[in-house]
Structure formats: C-alpha cells, structure tokens
Design a protein around this motif. Structure first.
Motif, PDB file in Angstrom:
ATOM      1  N   UNK A 148       0.980  -1.267   0.070  1.00  0.00           N
ATOM      2  CA  UNK A 148       0.093  -0.008  -0.077  1.00  0.00           C
ATOM      3  C   UNK A 148       0.814   1.235  -0.010  1.00  0.00           C
ATOM      4  N   UNK A 149       1.928   1.237   0.628  1.00  0.00           N
ATOM      5  CA  UNK A 149       2.757   2.274   0.603  1.00  0.00           C
ATOM      6  C   UNK A 149       3.837   2.436  -0.771  1.00  0.00           C
ATOM      7  N   UNK A 150       3.668   1.411  -1.485  1.00  0.00           N
ATOM      8  CA  UNK A 150       4.717   1.553  -2.647  1.00  0.00           C
ATOM      9  C   UNK A 150       3.529   1.588  -4.005  1.00  0.00           C
ATOM     10  N   UNK A 151       2.279   1.724  -3.741  1.00  0.00           N
ATOM     11  CA  UNK A 151       1.235   1.986  -4.841  1.00  0.00           C
ATOM     12  C   UNK A 151       1.505   3.392  -5.237  1.00  0.00           C
ATOM     13  N   UNK A 152       1.465   3.270  -6.619  1.00  0.00           N
ATOM     14  CA  UNK A 152       1.985   4.786  -7.018  1.00  0.00           C
ATOM     15  C   UNK A 152       1.026   5.739  -6.974  1.00  0.00           C
ATOM     16  N   UNK A 153      -0.265   5.415  -6.544  1.00  0.00           N
ATOM     17  CA  UNK A 153      -1.383   6.184  -6.394  1.00  0.00           C
ATOM     18  C   UNK A 153      -2.126   6.528  -7.712  1.00  0.00           C
ATOM     19  N   UNK A 154      -1.944   6.003  -8.712  1.00  0.00           N
ATOM     20  CA  UNK A 154      -2.919   6.292  -9.783  1.00  0.00           C
ATOM     21  C   UNK A 154      -4.118   5.640  -9.914  1.00  0.00           C
ATOM     22  N   UNK A 155      -4.328   4.367  -9.727  1.00  0.00           N
ATOM     23  CA  UNK A 155      -5.631   3.673  -9.939  1.00  0.00           C
ATOM     24  C   UNK A 155      -6.222   3.465  -8.664  1.00  0.00           C
ATOM     25  N   UNK A 156      -7.569   3.675  -8.449  1.00  0.00           N
ATOM     26  CA  UNK A 156      -8.105   3.772  -7.381  1.00  0.00           C
ATOM     27  C   UNK A 156      -8.217   2.474  -6.635  1.00  0.00           C
ATOM     28  N   UNK A 157      -8.533   1.264  -7.003  1.00  0.00           N
ATOM     29  CA  UNK A 157      -8.621  -0.009  -6.237  1.00  0.00           C
ATOM     30  C   UNK A 157      -7.293  -0.156  -5.586  1.00  0.00           C
ATOM     31  N   UNK A 183      -4.684   2.196  -4.923  1.00  0.00           N
ATOM     32  CA  UNK A 183      -4.439   3.314  -3.904  1.00  0.00           C
ATOM     33  C   UNK A 183      -5.358   3.318  -2.875  1.00  0.00           C
ATOM     34  N   UNK A 184      -6.573   3.162  -2.687  1.00  0.00           N
ATOM     35  CA  UNK A 184      -7.476   3.250  -1.909  1.00  0.00           C
ATOM     36  C   UNK A 184      -7.805   1.778  -1.358  1.00  0.00           C
ATOM     37  N   UNK A 185      -7.812   0.710  -2.198  1.00  0.00           N
ATOM     38  CA  UNK A 185      -8.245  -0.457  -1.704  1.00  0.00           C
ATOM     39  C   UNK A 185      -7.299  -1.226  -0.957  1.00  0.00           C
ATOM     40  N   UNK A 198      -5.079   0.207   0.926  1.00  0.00           N
ATOM     41  CA  UNK A 198      -4.996   0.837   2.505  1.00  0.00           C
ATOM     42  C   UNK A 198      -6.529   0.198   3.184  1.00  0.00           C
ATOM     43  N   UNK A 199      -7.208   0.177   2.619  1.00  0.00           N
ATOM     44  CA  UNK A 199      -8.738  -0.601   3.228  1.00  0.00           C
ATOM     45  C   UNK A 199      -8.649  -1.908   3.447  1.00  0.00           C
TER      46      UNK A 199
END
Lengths: 641, 354
Positions: free
Chosen positions: A478-487, A489-491, A493-494
């Motif tokens: 989750x911290x290495x997610x680039x932040x581009x796609x919703x699932x 970036x947000x998913x 973390x959830x």
C-alpha cells in the motif's frame, strides 16, 4: 592481449591466453574471496586485506582474487584456496582473524584448517579425506546452475575471465545465425520471463521484431524491489557480462540498436560492476559499432532507479527512463509495440537475459529438457526467513517446495515447525504445509493462488501469525502503490485497515467477507501488476489459514502469540523458581517477586515486549505467552509484598 | 476500403473502425458507460477504473476508455461483476478525503456525486478518511481542496497536454498521493499562470473558482454565451449569471472553435470590472470643471462635429485611426472602413503592429 575482438577466433585466442583463478600455476597460490554485497556485509573486504597482508608477509607467490557469490550467503565470507595439484578448498565464515591460520597451516603447512572448511572441489583423482565435496553438501545437492554457473568461479570485474569460461561465444554464434533463427531457438527452449509474469521470451522477441518502428530498444529490468529478493543483484555482481551478452543477443534478434539497464541505485556494487563490464565490453568491441565485424551495432546505457517498487512494472520503468514519474499505463499497447519513447521495446529481467547465452550455446533442446513441460529450465530463488540456510539457490523448475525448504534450505531454524512459505515477493501467496509437495512452476503456483514472481521465497515458522503476515505485506504494497488507480491506492489501504483491526482484536464478524470481496475486486480492476497481485497474501491467508483469522475476530485470540494486543504474559507459579532473571531483565519493572519465590507479572505495567519469555532459563520454562483464554481481570500486584 | 471491426456490446452488434475504444464504440450506439477520469480533450489514462467492463476471454475487467476494440470482441458493460466492482471503486473514492456535498461548491455539478447516485449508493462502505492535506488558499483565483480530490489526474493532463504549462503532476505515493506543483508549493508560488484549465476539467469540488464561492449553486446559474472582449481571438465565454450578476465565467464550448473550452487568466477570472462601482457606464464629456455625463447621441455628435472641423481646416490626413487588438476582426474591418470612406484617410493602423 588482443585490442579489439572482430572475429570469433579472437575470442578463442583470448580464451587460450587467459587463466581463471581456478587454474593455478605451478608453485603459485590463488586465493579467491567472495566479494558480493553479502560477502562484504560479513567482512569479506577485511578478510581479503588480511590475506594480501599475510601472503605478502610470507613473501609467497600468491594472488588474491575477488569473485561473486556462490549462493551460500549464510556461510560468508567464503574463501577458496587453490594450491597446485591440490583440490580447491572452500572455507566458510572466514573472518580476518582466521586468515593467518589458513595461510600458515594450509598454504604454508599443507594442512587444511578444519575450523572453517566447508568443501573441496576435487581436481583429478586427488581427494582429501574428511572433507565433503560440493555435491555432498545438502545445500548444493539438487541444484542445477545455469544462470549462476560462473558466479564464484570468475572475477566479475574481469572480462577476460568471463571469456575464458566461454563468455561471448554464444553471441558470436548468434551473430552468425539469422535473427529469426535466434528467436526460434529461444522460443523452442521454452524460456519464460523470470521477472514474474512468465511471458514466453521467444514470443515477446518475435513481437518486437515484427513491430513497425525505428529505432527499437532493449531494456533490462534490474529494478529488483521485492523485500528479501536478491537474485538479480547476485547475478549482476557475480557475472555482469552474462546479462550484457543476453541483451546483445536479444538486440540482434529483435533488431535493436540501444539497450538500457534500469538498475536500482540501492545496488551500488552492481552498478559499479555493470559500469566496468560495459566499459570493458566497449573496449574490446563487444559493444559498440560493427560487433564481430558484422554490420550489427549495439550499445548499452545504465539508468539508475530511485527506489520505487512500482518501477519494476515495465510501463512504469519505461516512464522512469523517459524522465517521467514512474507510473504504469494500461496495456495494451504493450512495450513491444509502443515502448520506450513510443518505439518497439523488448523488456526482460536480469535472470531472463542471463539464460539466453547458455541456450544459444547448448541449444533449445538441452534447455527444454530441464524443468517441467509448462516451465522449462531452472529458476533462481532467494530462500529467506526462518530457514537454516538462507541464500541463493538455482533449481530445475518443478522442484518441490519441500525439497527447497528441507533438503536445500536445511529446514526451519531453532527446531520449530514449518508453517508457511510465501513465493513471489510481497504480492505472492502464502502456501501452507499441505502444499509443500507442490513443484515450483508458473502454472502450479498460480493455481495455488500464489505467483512465481521474481523468485523470492520467505519461509515462516509456527511462531508466525498469518493475519500479521498479511498485514505486513499489505503495509508494504500500500505504501509502494504509485497512487494512480483507485483500487490499488484506496483499496489496499482499506485491506490494510481491516487486517489491522483484526490483529488488534477489533475485527467485525463480516470482515472476512469484506476482505474477500475487496481483495477480489482489486484483483479484478487494478491497473498494473502491483495492484493485481497485491491482494494475493490476503486471499491465500483466507484460503489456507482461515481459522487463524477467525480466532482473531471471534475469540480475540492470536494462536501464534504474535499480535501484541491479543497476548499477555504470565508466570507459571509451579514452574517458577524465583531466580529473578525476568525481574531484572524487565524494562518496565512489571515483574515482582522475592528470590526463590515464584514471581508475578503486573499486567497493568507490562508492555508485552516478551523479554521475560526470552530470558527465562529453558529448564524452568516458567514464563508463558497466553492469548485468548478467559483471564482474571488484570490486577496490580503490590510491590511491597 | 478501410478495415472495419465488428464486435458486440451487451449483445448488440457494432461495426466500427480500428483504434476505437470500447467506450467510444458503446457511445456510438447509445450505450452509456460511466466515466470519471476520462475527458474528451485529454489522453485516456485508465486510472479511475470506473469504466471497467467485462470482455469475454480476458481474466480481469478492462477499462473501456483505453481498451481498443478487436474483431469478435464480446463486451458486457453492466452485469453483477461489473456493477459490484464499479460500486466498490466509487465507495473507495467517496471514503477518501472529505466529500461533504452539503457545503461543496460543486454540489449538483459533481461527477462523483452523480455516479454515487446513479449506482444507488446509500451509505459509505468505509469510514471516511481525510487526506490530511490542507486547502490551498494562496491565491485570489483558484481554491484547491485535496480532501475533495479523487486523483483522477484530469487537471494534470489538462495542464500538460492542453495548456502545456506542466505545472501539475502526482506527488508522493500510495494513499499519501497528491496532485502537486513542483516542490509541492501553493499555486501562488508555483509556475501556475492561472488559466484555470485545471478547474474547468475537475469532476469534483477539488478545484473551484474562488470568486464564485457562495455566489450561487450550479442550478441557480444562467449561462449566457458571449465573446471574450480581452483580445481578438474571440474565445467563447459562458457568463454564469445569478440575479443579473456575473458570478463566474466558464466556457462550455468543448468542441467549438476557437477556444474549445480553454480560457486564459483574463477571460476566466478577469470579470470583476463588470459590476465594479468605478466602471464607466455612460459617455463623459469634458468641460471646465471636469466631466459630465452625456447621452450617446450627444457624445457621438460632438465627436463627429470636431472631426469634421479638423478635416475641413487641415485635410483628411490630419486625422489618423489606431484600433485595438481587443476588437474583433469585424470591428477592425468596420473601423478601417470608417477611416477610409467616412473620414477619407489611409492613416489607419493597429496596436498589434507596434
């Protein structure tokens, strides 16, 4: 020495003129020290300096060489001693303190020093008694080295030693073939991408060859980001020319003129050795214009990555080379059609390229005969975690997990029981004991819910909490997610948040369903490989270790005794002798008791650090870690008692 | 004849040209696939994952905005799998940041709000978590609220691809991701030229016109199409009017020349003169004590008589005309016509030539 290599005969001449350190001259002494990152971290630099000093002191006709990692990182520093007519003797864990003894007893006195000896390599029929050969060491038995064949046998910073061991012979051979023939050989060998996805390499090359556009590019993905994975680093540090040669052949096959190696800046030694290797290859004309006198020209540049895990994803990596933020874009279009600077680009990882030259040299059939029908050849794995022998292994595809964990890896540390093995890095699945007989292969691992990935393998013992493990890997992805796609970036973390509350005993009854549906949707909708595979640890833990998660949710119990919020410590009065070790070791003075009287833990003060459990002498075994049992209300224990 | 591609979407047979995306092919036959990060003027990035559809034979759902059609493709745009995924994606976005529609400037014009409604989302599936980033209130024109940002990157692409100012990009990673200027400075300290292109493409209330705040809800605004008076380009503006006052300027001419929805800082934000008390609303005629208000007829008669006097005394070439770049072509044409035929001089020039 030849200035420039323009014909295959030049290679043969160099090969004849060059001695690797394994060929010792008469009256000479060769010492080779494993100088990869793993060796240096264990003090190989000091060991090497001590050898130089000691050998000079005795005025011996000796040469000290550096070499790569032979895979046994747990035995570093590893030192090989070569005496004329004698078997090669390998010492393990030889710090600088032991060097003088090796020089005096072994090199001068002819007596192998038993304290550190690991193995011998028999030369001719001369075998020393009492010392095993490599094949007799369980760690080496069952391994099949193709990619790592030269690691530990040559000086990685010397191109001549690489050539002396048939280096660049495959590229000379390839350049005499048609590019289509080269591709066909790779295709028939069954080689699949070793970076994770396992796409057939020959097919990929064919796509790039057929793609319209000029120029074409070759990229080597050396952005090895999985925690606990160091296959590519070891290859780059131990045998960098093998990668350059693989790229050279690939470039010829697909019609590319420039190559990039995208390597992590956190691998300074690999970067340095690659720089030297590229320079040496250029100096000898093996890179640059008109290679082997042909009209084929190719050069390679290095691009250093800045530590983003997602840049291991090919489209993000390409964006990073282009100077953009390392973010993936949807495929198609694939890099083969629309890659670097919008041009057809072939991208493979380090290990894939390192497989190319042996396939060209030995033929597709030779390679295809190794492994399983679905997954040909060998695979390098980094076996780490709670295993006795953590290091680098290369085994034929299809080797069972059990063989890797128990025979090669030596089993679990501290006599504990095996619990799980995670393959494929942080986004791989966690496989239970019941699947230990699974042979490693792309299909087999995928069917079990995991992935081959780049070859990380983390072994876990019975003291590992699977909810905690899933949470840990999610905290990474989750911290290495680039932040581009919703699932992603947000998913992710959830997912992490749900796992976190489960680990803390605050899980809800419907969290299992929530985890499952969220993880499944992320796997169905994420943009790139990072997001698509990141839910694997969660899904496999739910599949194979569901009771353990349920225990956290419904009983507020952590069966492995790991989750701090769900465990507490107590002293078994029947077993406690009142020795006071725990009382003295407790950092928060939570343990009270008079000498020779059973002690007690004040649960109000206890911070659950576990120190008391560690220091309680095994003969008493009085401190217990307890989870989930109905306990009396915590009561403060008066310290005056 | 160009090759055509035949596919089915929701069972409907469609023939289209190669290179068409599933989204476009569906729109051609009136099948609506919801989108969020997609914008017709910008490159498709496939990042929001709202337009995911099922393509038979593909292991995962595919983004319809970036996936091009293939012969024989079978696409389903709204079955249980697709709708569940879409709902979850919107749920994830709704819970990221602080989407409080009640006080949001974009209430009623927000695409996320509309999506949530269309998908029948009644309650949040996840607890809302603020981004933790403060509002950027650094300038007089654009207000940025990272808590309402869904990181669709339309603003980034608008800035990079349409205006080519390249002020915006993603910063940080994971849930800490944020749209940033270089060094994450406030707009006022960045290279931003305040063209407002980012505001015009923002689907939520993350980027809003500051002057329009609390001046009117989207449904209260009447849009009046006009031509921008600032220069000769002729950009088409939409004055957003409430109770006879211009509260905001937009340009909804997405597909129309000359500006295709883009505006510059003056056109978009320089409208405060309209209702300014210092604005001249009638001609003033100078006299000994200063100025006095006059009617247009009086003022024009005065100018005409004085011009005629000069022409009679000194000849037509004693007069010259200089027109403005802020006039339209048509106005400039009429002006030179006036000088050449009514006054009778060729002394006519234009400030853009200086």
């Amino acid at each position: 020495m030849i200035k420039k290599i323009t014909t295959p005969d030049d290679l043969i001449r160099i090969k004849k003129q060059t001695r690797t350190f394994e060929k010792v001259p008469e009256k000479g002494v060769h010492v080779a020290v494993g100088m990869n990152t793993c060796g240096m971290a264990s003090g190989a630099k000091e060991t090497m300096a001590a050898f130089r000093e000691s050998l000079a002191y005795y005025d011996l006709d000796a040469k000290v060489f550096r070499t790569g990692c032979a895979g046994m990182c747990f035995y570093e520093p590893l030192v090989d001693v070569f005496l004329p007519g004698q078997p090669r003797i390998t010492y393990k864990g030889l710090s600088c303190d032991g060097v003088s003894r090796v020089v005096e007893d072994h090199i001068l006195g002819g007596q192998v020093v038993e304290n550190w000896v690991l193995a011998q390599t028999v030369v001719g029929d001369k075998r020393l008694p009492g010392i095993p050969t490599y094949d007799e060491i369980p760690y080496c038995r069952g391994q099949h080295k193709i990619v790592l064949a030269r690691c530990g046998h040559i000086d990685p910073e010397d191109i001549y030693q690489y050539i002396a061991m048939d280096g660049y012979a495959a590229s000379a051979k390839a350049l005499e073939m048609d590019p289509e023939q080269v591709i066909d050989t790779i295709r028939r060998s069954g080689l699949r991408g070793r970076g994770g996805a396992g796409f057939p390499t020959g097919l990929k090359w064919q796509f790039v060859r057929e793609a319209k556009g000029h120029p074409k590019y070759i990229i080597c993905n050396a952005d090895e980001g999985d925690p606990g994975a160091f296959m590519d680093r070891s290859i780059l540090e131990g045998d960098p020319h093998a990668v350059l040669e693989g790229m050279l052949i690939a470039a010829y096959a697909v019609g590319a003129t420039r190559g990039y190696i995208y390597v992590r800046a956190e691998y300074p030694l690999a970067v340095e050795r690659l720089r030297k290797a590229i320079q040496q290859a250029c100096d000898l004309g093996l890179l640059g214009p008109n290679i082997f006198g042909s009209d084929f020209s190719f050069d390679i540049r290095l691009k250093l990555g800045a530590g983003a895990f997602v840049c291991g994803e090919e489209t993000a990596l390409i964006a990073s080379i282009e100077g953009k933020r390392g973010m993936p874009h949807p495929r198609p279009p694939f890099p083969a059609q629309n890659g670097l600077w919008g041009k057809p680009t072939n991208i493979n990882n380090v290990e894939t390229y390192a497989n190319v030259a042996p396939i060209i040299s030995n033929g597709a059939e030779w390679y295809a005969a190794i492994g399983t029908p679905d997954s040909r050849g060998t695979k390098v794995f980094c076996v780490t975690g709670k295993i006795k022998h953590s290091g680098l292994i290369e085994v034929p595809m299809g080797t069972s997990l059990r063989k890797i964990v128990y025979d090669i890896g030596g089993g679990i540390t501290a006599g504990r029981a095996f619990k799980a093995v995670q393959t494929g890095g942080p986004s791989g699945g966690v496989l239970p004991e019941a699947l230990l007989d699974l042979g490693v292969g792309y299909k087999e691992l995928a069917e079990a819910g995991s992935i081959m990935g780049s070859g990380g393998m983390v072994v876990m013992d019975e003291n590992t909490c699977m909810a905690d493990v899933a949470r840990y890997f999610l905290s990474f992805t989750r911290s290495e997610s680039c932040g581009k796609c919703t699932p992603c970036r947000e998913g992710l973390t959830r997912l992490y948040e749900i796992l976190d509350r489960i680990c803390k005993g605050n899980g809800h009854a419907d969290d299992l369903d929530r985890l499952e549906s969220l993880a499944t949707t992320i796997k169905d909708t994420a943009l790139c490989g990072l997001g698509l595979s990141a839910p694997n640890p969660v899904l496999t833990v739910l599949k194979y270790f569901r009771e353990e998660i349920e225990a956290h949710i419904f009983e507020q119990r952590c069966p492995a005794g790991v989750c701090p919020d769900l465990v507490w410590y107590r002293i078994n009065a029947d077993r406690c002798s009142g020795c006071g070790q725990c009382r003295r070791a407790c950092p928060v003075e939570a343990i009270v008791g008079r000498p020779k009287v059973p002690h007690e833990i004040d649960r109000m003060k206890c911070v659950k650090c576990g120190t008391c459990l560690e220091v309680c002498p095994p003969r008493f075994h009085a401190v217990e870690c307890v989870s989930g049992q109905v306990a009396d209300e915590p009561q403060a224990v008066s310290s005056e008692r | 004849m160009a090759k055509t591609i035949s596919l089915t979407i929701n069972g409907k047979r469609i023939t289209t040209v190669p290179g068409t995306t599933i989204l476009m092919a569906a729109r051609q036959v009136g099948i609506r696939i919801p989108t969020l990060c997609y914008h017709p003027r910008l490159s498709a990035t496939g990042s929001c994952r709202v337009c995911m559809v099922e393509v038979r034979g593909r292991p995962t759902l595919m983004p319809s905005c970036t996936t091009t059609v293939e012969d024989g493709m079978e696409v389903v745009t709204a079955n249980d799998r697709v709708l569940e995924a879409r709902r979850l994606i919107v749920q994830l976005l709704l819970a990221s940041g602080n989407h409080n529609c009640l006080t949001c400037q974009s209430n009623g014009a927000c695409e996320l709000q509309k999506l949530a409604y269309d998908l029948g989302i009644e309650a949040l599936a996840f607890p809302a978590r603020s981004s933790g980033y403060p509002r950027d209130d650094s300038n007089a024109m654009i207000e940025r609220d990272p808590d309402k940002c869904i990181l669709c990157s339309r603003c980034v692409r608008a800035c990079q691809e349409v205006q080519v100012n390249e002020v915006l990009d993603f910063g940080y990673r994971g849930r800490r991701s944020k749209i940033v200027t270089a060094w994450d400075l406030p707009y006022a300290e960045s290279d931003c030229v305040f063209c407002g292109e980012c505001v015009s493409v923002c689907p939520t209330g993350a980027l809003t016109e500051k002057q329009a705040k609390f001046q009117g809800r989207p449904w209260e605004l009447k849009k009046v199409r006009t031509t921008c008076p600032y220069c000769g380009t002729g950009c088409q503006l939409d004055l957003n009017v409430r109770d006879g006052r211009v509260v905001k300027v937009t340009s909804d001419t997405l597909h129309g020349p000359p500006n295709y929805g883009s505006l510059c800082v003056k056109g978009r934000f320089g409208y405060d003169f309209i209702h300014h008390p210092d604005r001249l609303t009638a001609p003033l005629v100078r006299h000994k004590e200063g100025f006095r208000k006059a009617s247009w007829d009086e003022a024009l008669d005065l100018v005409a008589s004085r011009f005629s006097q000069i022409k009679q005394s000194y000849g037509a070439d004693a007069l010259a005309g200089l027109s403005s770049a802020r006039c339209t072509n048509e106005e400039n044409y009429l002006f030179q016509k006036l000088m050449r035929t009514a006054i009778g001089t060729n002394n006519i020039d234009h400030c853009a030539r200086l």
